[in-house]
Design a protein around this motif. Structure first.
Motif: not given
Length: 199
Positions: A108-116, A127-137
């Motif tokens: 998802t785009d949401r940090l909170a939903e991706n945290m698990p 190492n983690v790469l995430c495409h989500g919008a909130e992960s950008n900053f």
């Protein structure tokens, strides 16, 4: 029948925009009531891109109840062959013995939903790469979660890279630039970011 492909084709055929018709620059999606995409476009594209570059995929994970757990990744991303990588339930799978350096999170785009996922993957030394919008900053979206991401990375000697969704810059920046305008006669947008296209 692939609903995502059918939706793409419907948008392309009815589009007034040459950008959508020619560059296939559209993004219809099927979501649940919480706004989470339930047909995984990004993960499919990224998996195909990884394979095209010759990089090995050693595991794939998805949420339980998605209908994807237990299916070979090759089938899900519409290859003409199985890959021998069967999707596992992200909540119950073991991450500790993965022979991998990098995990790509496309949930998802949401940090909170991706945290698990971040916790499990970085905790396993990936190492983690995430495409989500909130992960950008992360710091600008949720400082508490950003601190946790930094702590996880430092404690496990791994990195976290948030690439953000390209729409953030590609489309919205131009629209934001019109904010102080008192009159707008036109806005032109041209995309050169279509995956696989030659420029």
């Amino acid at each position: 029948l692939n609903p995502r492909s059918e939706m793409d084709e419907l948008v392309r055929r009815g589009a007034m925009s040459a950008t959508i018709r020619v560059q296939h620059d559209e993004f219809p999606m099927i979501c649940n009531a919480r706004g989470q995409m339930i047909v995984g476009q990004f993960g499919s594209y990224i998996a195909r891109m990884v394979l095209e570059r010759g990089w090995p995929i050693v595991a794939a994970f998805n949420r339980a109840g998605s209908g994807k757990v237990g299916v070979d990744l090759g089938q899900l991303i519409k290859l003409d062959r199985n890959l021998g990588v069967v999707l596992q339930d992200s909540d119950t799978a073991s991450y500790q013995n993965l022979d991998a350096d990098l995990a790509i999170v496309t949930t998802t785009d949401r940090l909170a939903e991706n945290m698990p996922a971040y916790r499990r993957l970085m905790g396993a030394g990936l190492n983690v790469l995430c495409h989500g919008a909130e992960s950008n900053f992360p710091w600008g979206n949720d400082a508490t979660l950003a601190m946790e991401i930094e702590r996880l990375a430092r404690d496990n000697n791994v990195t976290f890279t948030g690439s953000g969704v390209w729409d953030t810059y590609r489309i919205w920046t131009g629209i934001l630039a019109t904010g102080p305008c008192t009159e707008i006669r036109s806005i032109f947008h041209e995309s050169f970011s279509r995956s696989g296209a030659s420029i």
